[in-house]
Design an enzyme around this catalytic site. Structure first.
Site, PDB file in Angstrom:
ATOM      1  N   ILE A 194      -1.150 -95.141  58.380  1.00 26.37           N
ATOM      2  CA  ILE A 194      -1.043 -96.278  57.475  1.00 26.37           C
ATOM      3  C   ILE A 194      -1.554 -95.774  56.128  1.00 26.37           C
ATOM      4  O   ILE A 194      -2.748 -95.545  55.953  1.00 26.37           O
ATOM      5  CB  ILE A 194      -1.789 -97.530  58.009  1.00 26.37           C
ATOM      6  CG1 ILE A 194      -1.591 -98.737  57.101  1.00 26.37           C
ATOM      7  CG2 ILE A 194      -3.248 -97.249  58.263  1.00 26.37           C
ATOM      8  CD1 ILE A 194      -2.062-100.049  57.715  1.00 26.37           C
ATOM      9  N   ASN A 226     -13.751 -90.666  56.059  1.00 27.72           N
ATOM     10  CA  ASN A 226     -12.940 -91.611  55.296  1.00 27.72           C
ATOM     11  C   ASN A 226     -13.593 -92.996  55.388  1.00 27.72           C
ATOM     12  O   ASN A 226     -13.092 -93.910  56.036  1.00 27.72           O
ATOM     13  CB  ASN A 226     -11.500 -91.621  55.822  1.00 27.72           C
ATOM     14  CG  ASN A 226     -10.547 -92.342  54.892  1.00 27.72           C
ATOM     15  OD1 ASN A 226     -10.957 -93.051  53.974  1.00 27.72           O
ATOM     16  ND2 ASN A 226      -9.266 -92.182  55.138  1.00 27.72           N
ATOM     17  N   TYR A 242     -10.905-101.072  58.295  1.00 25.74           N
ATOM     18  CA  TYR A 242     -10.583-101.394  59.684  1.00 25.74           C
ATOM     19  C   TYR A 242     -11.657-102.272  60.326  1.00 25.74           C
ATOM     20  O   TYR A 242     -11.333-103.172  61.113  1.00 25.74           O
ATOM     21  CB  TYR A 242     -10.355-100.114  60.497  1.00 25.74           C
ATOM     22  CG  TYR A 242      -9.176 -99.317  59.989  1.00 25.74           C
ATOM     23  CD1 TYR A 242      -7.932 -99.913  59.782  1.00 25.74           C
ATOM     24  CD2 TYR A 242      -9.300 -97.966  59.694  1.00 25.74           C
ATOM     25  CE1 TYR A 242      -6.859 -99.185  59.297  1.00 25.74           C
ATOM     26  CE2 TYR A 242      -8.223 -97.233  59.219  1.00 25.74           C
ATOM     27  CZ  TYR A 242      -7.007 -97.849  59.020  1.00 25.74           C
ATOM     28  OH  TYR A 242      -5.940 -97.140  58.541  1.00 25.74           O
ATOM     29  N   LYS A 294     -13.414-104.505  58.797  1.00 25.50           N
ATOM     30  CA  LYS A 294     -13.166-105.850  58.267  1.00 25.50           C
ATOM     31  C   LYS A 294     -12.047-106.549  59.021  1.00 25.50           C
ATOM     32  O   LYS A 294     -12.031-107.773  59.136  1.00 25.50           O
ATOM     33  CB  LYS A 294     -12.763-105.781  56.787  1.00 25.50           C
ATOM     34  CG  LYS A 294     -13.875-105.865  55.815  1.00 25.50           C
ATOM     35  CD  LYS A 294     -13.271-106.073  54.439  1.00 25.50           C
ATOM     36  CE  LYS A 294     -14.184-105.692  53.334  1.00 25.50           C
ATOM     37  NZ  LYS A 294     -13.537-105.784  52.031  1.00 25.50           N
TER      38      LYS A 294
END
Length: 168
Positions: free
Chosen positions: A93, A132, A139, A141
């Protein structure tokens, strides 16, 4: 707008795949490792083979008619790890830096959830590089929790990806 990619999109997919990966990870990796990884993993043949896999799905996301990012989902044996239960993987993504902070990543995530529901998945999962932090926070959240890890090689550098899962 989000659009399912087909084999006719392979060149555009190759370009955005290469660019987004490079933008995301070059600054934190040795140039020779990055160059070798990009050369090996972002080829026309490799992406064409991935597009032809009936258990993998690629989607472009557009912002004002420009491709802003993309999503790759895997089901069944196309998944890169064995996760217990009926699952779907977000393998990639990515959003171009120039389009970040516009809600585009969330749009791609919503697309992934929609497809997960269509295929009857009970869980959605992904791997994210431990360094990262921005992605990990994104993710978390969205309700993902850390569930394990695996090694990922960027050239001669062994890195750790965190496995994150979300119940649907």
């Amino acid at each position: 707008m989000i659009k399912l990619c087909t084999i006719s999109d392979s060149q555009a997919l190759l370009e955005i795949s290469y660019k987004t990966f490079d933008e995301t990870f070059r600054a934190q990796n040795k140039p020779e490792n990055m160059d070798a990884y990009l050369k090996t993993n972002f080829t026309a043949k490799k992406l064409s083979d991935e597009l032809k896999n009936p258990h993998s799905y690629f989607y472009f996301v557009f912002h004002q008619e420009a491709i802003a990012g993309y999503l790759k989902l895997n089901i069944g044996d196309a998944q890169t790890e064995e996760i217990a239960g009926n699952t779907i993987e977000i393998e990639r993504i990515y959003v171009l830096k120039s389009f970040q902070k516009k809600g585009i990543g969330k749009e791609l995530f919503n697309q992934a959830i929609e497809i997960a529901k269509e295929v009857g998945a009970e869980k959605i999962w992904l791997g994210v590089w431990e360094k990262n932090k921005k992605a990990i926070q994104f993710y978390e959240k969205l309700g993902f929790i850390k569930n394990g890890q695996h090694d990922f090689f960027m050239g001669d550098d062994c890195q750790t990806d965190i496995i994150m899962i979300k119940d649907l």
